[in-house]
Write a protein that holds these residues in place. Structure first.
Motif, PDB file in Angstrom:
ATOM      1  N   GLN A   1     -21.228 -17.784 -33.914  1.00  0.00           N
ATOM      2  CA  GLN A   1     -20.786 -19.173 -33.813  1.00  0.00           C
ATOM      3  C   GLN A   1     -20.448 -19.476 -32.357  1.00  0.00           C
ATOM      4  O   GLN A   1     -20.455 -18.587 -31.495  1.00  0.00           O
ATOM      5  CB  GLN A   1     -19.587 -19.425 -34.739  1.00  0.00           C
ATOM      6  N   ASN A   2     -20.154 -20.728 -32.105  1.00  0.00           N
ATOM      7  CA  ASN A   2     -20.037 -21.216 -30.741  1.00  0.00           C
ATOM      8  C   ASN A   2     -18.880 -22.215 -30.724  1.00  0.00           C
ATOM      9  O   ASN A   2     -18.952 -23.259 -31.386  1.00  0.00           O
ATOM     10  CB  ASN A   2     -21.386 -21.906 -30.456  1.00  0.00           C
ATOM     11  N   SER A   3     -17.802 -21.874 -30.016  1.00  0.00           N
ATOM     12  CA  SER A   3     -16.599 -22.711 -30.074  1.00  0.00           C
ATOM     13  C   SER A   3     -16.355 -23.414 -28.739  1.00  0.00           C
ATOM     14  O   SER A   3     -17.133 -23.258 -27.787  1.00  0.00           O
ATOM     15  CB  SER A   3     -15.388 -21.844 -30.425  1.00  0.00           C
ATOM     16  N   VAL A   4     -15.224 -24.104 -28.676  1.00  0.00           N
ATOM     17  CA  VAL A   4     -14.819 -24.762 -27.433  1.00  0.00           C
ATOM     18  C   VAL A   4     -14.695 -23.720 -26.304  1.00  0.00           C
ATOM     19  O   VAL A   4     -14.982 -24.008 -25.143  1.00  0.00           O
ATOM     20  CB  VAL A   4     -13.479 -25.509 -27.663  1.00  0.00           C
ATOM     21  N   ARG A   5     -14.323 -22.480 -26.670  1.00  0.00           N
ATOM     22  CA  ARG A   5     -14.246 -21.430 -25.637  1.00  0.00           C
ATOM     23  C   ARG A   5     -15.617 -21.210 -24.990  1.00  0.00           C
ATOM     24  O   ARG A   5     -15.723 -21.047 -23.768  1.00  0.00           O
ATOM     25  CB  ARG A   5     -13.733 -20.126 -26.264  1.00  0.00           C
ATOM     26  N   ASP A   6     -16.678 -21.222 -25.798  1.00  0.00           N
ATOM     27  CA  ASP A   6     -18.026 -21.056 -25.233  1.00  0.00           C
ATOM     28  C   ASP A   6     -18.369 -22.234 -24.321  1.00  0.00           C
ATOM     29  O   ASP A   6     -19.015 -22.053 -23.285  1.00  0.00           O
ATOM     30  CB  ASP A   6     -19.054 -20.956 -26.361  1.00  0.00           C
ATOM     31  N   ALA A   7     -17.941 -23.433 -24.740  1.00  0.00           N
ATOM     32  CA  ALA A   7     -18.239 -24.626 -23.933  1.00  0.00           C
ATOM     33  C   ALA A   7     -17.568 -24.510 -22.561  1.00  0.00           C
ATOM     34  O   ALA A   7     -18.192 -24.772 -21.529  1.00  0.00           O
ATOM     35  CB  ALA A   7     -17.756 -25.871 -24.665  1.00  0.00           C
ATOM     36  N   VAL A   8     -16.311 -24.082 -22.559  1.00  0.00           N
ATOM     37  CA  VAL A   8     -15.579 -23.994 -21.286  1.00  0.00           C
ATOM     38  C   VAL A   8     -16.185 -22.894 -20.406  1.00  0.00           C
ATOM     39  O   VAL A   8     -16.371 -23.076 -19.197  1.00  0.00           O
ATOM     40  CB  VAL A   8     -14.063 -23.790 -21.556  1.00  0.00           C
ATOM     41  N   THR A   9     -16.563 -21.763 -21.008  1.00  0.00           N
ATOM     42  CA  THR A   9     -17.162 -20.700 -20.175  1.00  0.00           C
ATOM     43  C   THR A   9     -18.545 -21.127 -19.656  1.00  0.00           C
ATOM     44  O   THR A   9     -18.910 -20.792 -18.526  1.00  0.00           O
ATOM     45  CB  THR A   9     -17.277 -19.358 -20.929  1.00  0.00           C
ATOM     46  N   ALA A  10     -19.294 -21.891 -20.457  1.00  0.00           N
ATOM     47  CA  ALA A  10     -20.594 -22.392 -19.969  1.00  0.00           C
ATOM     48  C   ALA A  10     -20.372 -23.332 -18.786  1.00  0.00           C
ATOM     49  O   ALA A  10     -21.092 -23.263 -17.778  1.00  0.00           O
ATOM     50  CB  ALA A  10     -21.348 -23.115 -21.081  1.00  0.00           C
ATOM     51  N   ALA A  11     -19.366 -24.202 -18.893  1.00  0.00           N
ATOM     52  CA  ALA A  11     -19.091 -25.161 -17.816  1.00  0.00           C
ATOM     53  C   ALA A  11     -18.694 -24.430 -16.532  1.00  0.00           C
ATOM     54  O   ALA A  11     -19.172 -24.759 -15.436  1.00  0.00           O
ATOM     55  CB  ALA A  11     -17.984 -26.119 -18.257  1.00  0.00           C
ATOM     56  N   ILE A  12     -17.856 -23.402 -16.670  1.00  0.00           N
ATOM     57  CA  ILE A  12     -17.442 -22.616 -15.495  1.00  0.00           C
ATOM     58  C   ILE A  12     -18.672 -21.957 -14.860  1.00  0.00           C
ATOM     59  O   ILE A  12     -18.881 -21.989 -13.644  1.00  0.00           O
ATOM     60  CB  ILE A  12     -16.399 -21.545 -15.910  1.00  0.00           C
ATOM     61  N   THR A  13     -19.510 -21.358 -15.707  1.00  0.00           N
ATOM     62  CA  THR A  13     -20.693 -20.641 -15.203  1.00  0.00           C
ATOM     63  C   THR A  13     -21.652 -21.598 -14.503  1.00  0.00           C
ATOM     64  O   THR A  13     -22.155 -21.299 -13.412  1.00  0.00           O
ATOM     65  CB  THR A  13     -21.406 -19.924 -16.373  1.00  0.00           C
ATOM     66  N   LEU A  14     -21.893 -22.744 -15.108  1.00  0.00           N
ATOM     67  CA  LEU A  14     -22.837 -23.700 -14.493  1.00  0.00           C
ATOM     68  C   LEU A  14     -22.278 -24.250 -13.181  1.00  0.00           C
ATOM     69  O   LEU A  14     -23.036 -24.478 -12.230  1.00  0.00           O
ATOM     70  CB  LEU A  14     -23.167 -24.821 -15.483  1.00  0.00           C
ATOM     71  N   ASN A  15     -20.955 -24.429 -13.111  1.00  0.00           N
ATOM     72  CA  ASN A  15     -20.377 -24.853 -11.826  1.00  0.00           C
ATOM     73  C   ASN A  15     -20.616 -23.776 -10.761  1.00  0.00           C
ATOM     74  O   ASN A  15     -20.934 -24.084  -9.608  1.00  0.00           O
ATOM     75  CB  ASN A  15     -18.877 -25.128 -11.965  1.00  0.00           C
ATOM     76  N   ILE A  16     -20.488 -22.511 -11.154  1.00  0.00           N
ATOM     77  CA  ILE A  16     -20.739 -21.417 -10.198  1.00  0.00           C
ATOM     78  C   ILE A  16     -22.205 -21.458  -9.754  1.00  0.00           C
ATOM     79  O   ILE A  16     -22.514 -21.354  -8.561  1.00  0.00           O
ATOM     80  CB  ILE A  16     -20.384 -20.049 -10.837  1.00  0.00           C
ATOM     81  N   PHE A  17     -23.115 -21.612 -10.708  1.00  0.00           N
ATOM     82  CA  PHE A  17     -24.547 -21.664 -10.346  1.00  0.00           C
ATOM     83  C   PHE A  17     -24.818 -22.839  -9.395  1.00  0.00           C
ATOM     84  O   PHE A  17     -25.511 -22.687  -8.393  1.00  0.00           O
ATOM     85  CB  PHE A  17     -25.426 -21.812 -11.592  1.00  0.00           C
ATOM     86  N   ASN A  18     -24.286 -24.006  -9.729  1.00  0.00           N
ATOM     87  CA  ASN A  18     -24.507 -25.168  -8.852  1.00  0.00           C
ATOM     88  C   ASN A  18     -23.998 -24.868  -7.444  1.00  0.00           C
ATOM     89  O   ASN A  18     -24.681 -25.135  -6.454  1.00  0.00           O
ATOM     90  CB  ASN A  18     -23.754 -26.394  -9.372  1.00  0.00           C
ATOM     91  N   ASN A  19     -22.793 -24.292  -7.395  1.00  0.00           N
ATOM     92  CA  ASN A  19     -22.172 -24.053  -6.087  1.00  0.00           C
ATOM     93  C   ASN A  19     -22.886 -22.975  -5.282  1.00  0.00           C
ATOM     94  O   ASN A  19     -22.670 -22.862  -4.085  1.00  0.00           O
ATOM     95  CB  ASN A  19     -20.681 -23.713  -6.266  1.00  0.00           C
ATOM     96  N   HIS A  20     -23.737 -22.181  -5.938  1.00  0.00           N
ATOM     97  CA  HIS A  20     -24.519 -21.150  -5.234  1.00  0.00           C
ATOM     98  C   HIS A  20     -26.013 -21.452  -5.305  1.00  0.00           C
ATOM     99  O   HIS A  20     -26.838 -20.548  -5.258  1.00  0.00           O
ATOM    100  CB  HIS A  20     -24.245 -19.766  -5.844  1.00  0.00           C
ATOM    101  N   SER A  21     -26.332 -22.737  -5.384  1.00  0.00           N
ATOM    102  CA  SER A  21     -27.742 -23.084  -5.614  1.00  0.00           C
ATOM    103  C   SER A  21     -28.632 -22.838  -4.400  1.00  0.00           C
ATOM    104  O   SER A  21     -29.844 -22.996  -4.477  1.00  0.00           O
ATOM    105  CB  SER A  21     -27.869 -24.526  -6.102  1.00  0.00           C
ATOM    106  N   ASP A  22     -28.031 -22.432  -3.272  1.00  0.00           N
ATOM    107  CA  ASP A  22     -28.874 -22.028  -2.142  1.00  0.00           C
ATOM    108  C   ASP A  22     -29.616 -20.732  -2.487  1.00  0.00           C
ATOM    109  O   ASP A  22     -30.735 -20.511  -2.052  1.00  0.00           O
ATOM    110  CB  ASP A  22     -28.048 -21.848  -0.853  1.00  0.00           C
ATOM    111  N   ARG A  23     -29.004 -19.878  -3.320  1.00  0.00           N
ATOM    112  CA  ARG A  23     -29.644 -18.612  -3.691  1.00  0.00           C
ATOM    113  C   ARG A  23     -30.064 -18.593  -5.160  1.00  0.00           C
ATOM    114  O   ARG A  23     -31.105 -18.052  -5.501  1.00  0.00           O
ATOM    115  CB  ARG A  23     -28.684 -17.451  -3.374  1.00  0.00           C
ATOM    116  N   ILE A  24     -29.229 -19.180  -6.020  1.00  0.00           N
ATOM    117  CA  ILE A  24     -29.599 -19.195  -7.453  1.00  0.00           C
ATOM    118  C   ILE A  24     -30.500 -20.400  -7.684  1.00  0.00           C
ATOM    119  O   ILE A  24     -30.064 -21.550  -7.593  1.00  0.00           O
ATOM    120  CB  ILE A  24     -28.363 -19.300  -8.364  1.00  0.00           C
ATOM    121  N   ARG A  25     -31.744 -20.127  -7.991  1.00  0.00           N
ATOM    122  CA  ARG A  25     -32.660 -21.261  -8.178  1.00  0.00           C
ATOM    123  C   ARG A  25     -33.253 -21.293  -9.588  1.00  0.00           C
ATOM    124  O   ARG A  25     -34.109 -22.113  -9.889  1.00  0.00           O
ATOM    125  CB  ARG A  25     -33.733 -21.229  -7.087  1.00  0.00           C
TER     126      ARG A  25
END
Ligand code: AHR
Length: 502
Positions: free
Chosen positions: A315-339
């Protein structure tokens, strides 16, 4: 206390490749069979055999790419078993995932047809662990060679006249583990050899992705980059978020406050992994020609009670949503290398945006996060800084920043305005946050601000087939308090997206 976020509208950074918002579909459990693919004769509404509701759910996210056929399955997949008349296709045992019979009814043609339906790019992973160089060579020829050749002729005989575009090709998967238990030195040599036969037949070059490290295996990155960086376009990284980082799997819904913070803290760990792998990559590739491709990420919990443990259905809860949001913010902030990045996995496996049960489909809290973040695709990253509190018990070593943020700008042709998107996660399990977002160096006044939020009554709230709209994206008040400032209040355990027009 008011939390303060500064977005520097004058400090434009890298482009956030839309491919960061990619997905992953393995022959595992009910991801392909019963997930994307129900077959043409199914009672379940379908488009040429593809589950209509699932296709529609992903189209709404503008998904850029889909990785297939694995995962571990890729290194024992023999593509010729999955082409031609269905009745002649080989039946095999899916040894990695539940020991079930794989009848190969979903193969190359079905996958590439799915990508067409979804309007996304295919990212195919080849077999290095148990496949031959010839097999990989011929697969590329089969899919991408336009002219006259044994494999191109076979494709035509199987009903597909035109060559396909294959923009991304992975040379093996987890070759340090299920893909062959290799040492990095050995895999680096194999990578050099196999990738030679990923021929460039079409006008558009195939981007070659080398099998990268597991989590914090920095030596793997070093050896691969040293020995083969000029032969690759990307190096993959796999990192799953567990409640306990050493891999003890815990329930997706039954966790306490400490369980919340252990998981959130492990999600934040992605920042350190990306930074340290990038530092090694910088040593050999300062121009950042090689992308870091996080082609498996997401939360890995205990399977739902009563389901096949080899199917990884959770299953997938609000905890998964918050961790996905944190992870995607990290990816965006490192988008010079993470493509590029691929959430594991798309349907019914691990942190899925979509779950199905027969003809019923539900969108998980993670789906809504991807919906809220989709405006970042191909936008320009902006510098952000947060003067924010922390949450979680420091005595238990569970303190984390309360807020995670990323911001981007994109020009809207239709409204001829610059659109700023600021996405935030409130990691605090039980306190709401009043937040001021100041747009520095904007040059003009904010014209309008709109926001949406995803939360839930509890930190473990979920959507079920009986209550599919329990956790959804809702509108949130965004007050313009100064010519460059917007104020919102985020509930505890939530994700927000603010769209600002100037
Ligand atoms: O996504 C599930 C599995 O996790 C993949 O098959 C493998 O690559 C990883 O270990």
């Amino acid at each position: 206390m008011t939390e303060k976020i500064i977005v520097d509208a004058g400090y434009k950074k890298s482009k956030i490749s839309r491919h960061i918002y990619g997905h992953f579909a393995e022959h595992l459990g009910r991801c392909i069979y019963g997930g994307f693919w129900v077959g043409k004769n199914s009672q379940i509404p379908n488009i040429h055999g593809y589950n209509k509701a699932v296709v529609e759910a992903f189209k709404k996210l503008n998904i850029p790419n889909l990785r297939w056929p694995g995962g571990c399955f890729a290194d024992e997949y023999h593509w010729k078993d999955g082409i031609g008349p269905k009745e002649n296709r080989k039946r095999m045992i899916n040894t990695n995932w539940g020991g079930v019979v794989e009848d190969n009814s979903f193969g190359t043609h079905e996958f590439l047809g799915l990508c067409d339906e979804l309007g996304c790019e295919p990212y195919i992973c080849g077999n290095v662990g148990s496949g031959s160089v010839q097999e990989m060579d011929e697969w590329i020829e089969y899919m991408t060679f336009e002219g006259e050749s044994p494999m191109a002729n076979l494709r035509k005989a199987n009903g597909h006249e035109k060559a396909w575009r294959i923009p991304f090709f992975g040379v093996g998967n987890e070759n340090w583990g299920c893909g062959g238990n290799m040492r990095p030195e050995y895999y680096a040599d194999l990578y050099r050899r196999y990738q030679t036969f990923v021929r460039q037949y079409g006008k558009e070059k195939i981007q070659k992705i080398a099998g990268g490290p597991n989590v914090d295996d920095y030596n793997w990155t070093d050896v691969l980059m040293k020995n083969a960086h000029w032969l690759m376009n990307g190096l993959s990284l796999h990192y799953y978020t567990y409640e306990y980082h050493w891999g003890d799997k815990r329930s997706s819904t039954e966790f306490d406050t400490d369980g919340w913070y252990r998981t959130v803290k492990n999600a934040y760990r992605m920042e350190e992994l990306v930074r340290r792998h990038s530092e090694i990559m910088d040593k050999y590739d300062p121009e950042k020609k090689v992308a870091l491709v996080v082609d498996e990420w997401g939360c890995w919990h205990q399977v739902e009670p009563g389901t096949n443990p080899g199917f990884l259905y959770q299953q997938n809860s609000v905890r998964d949503a918050v961790t996905a949001a944190i992870t995607l913010n990290i990816f965006n902030n490192h988008s010079d290398r993470i493509r590029m990045a691929n959430l594991a996995q798309a349907v019914n496996v691990l942190q899925s945006p979509v779950l199905t049960e027969g003809d019923r489909t539900l969108l998980t809290p993670t789906w809504y996060v991807l919906h809220m973040y989709k405006g970042h695709q191909d936008a320009i990253l902006l510098q952000t800084s947060a003067a924010c509190s922390s949450c979680g018990d420091p005595e238990k070593n569970l303190a984390v920043p309360s807020l995670s943020v990323s911001a981007s700008v994109k020009h809207c042709e239709k409204c001829s305005k610059d659109l700023y998107l600021v996405t935030l996660a409130n990691a605090d399990s039980d306190s709401s946050k009043e937040i001021e977002v100041t747009m520095a160096h904007l040059g003009r006044n904010i014209n309008s601000a709109e926001a949406t939020v995803l939360s839930g009554n509890a930190m473990n709230s979920i959507n079920t087939f009986e209550m599919p709209d329990n956790v959804t994206e809702k509108s949130l008040t965004a007050e313009i308090t100064a010519c460059d400032t917007v104020k919102i209040t985020m509930p505890a355990h939530s994700v927000a997206a603010i769209t600002i027009k100037v």
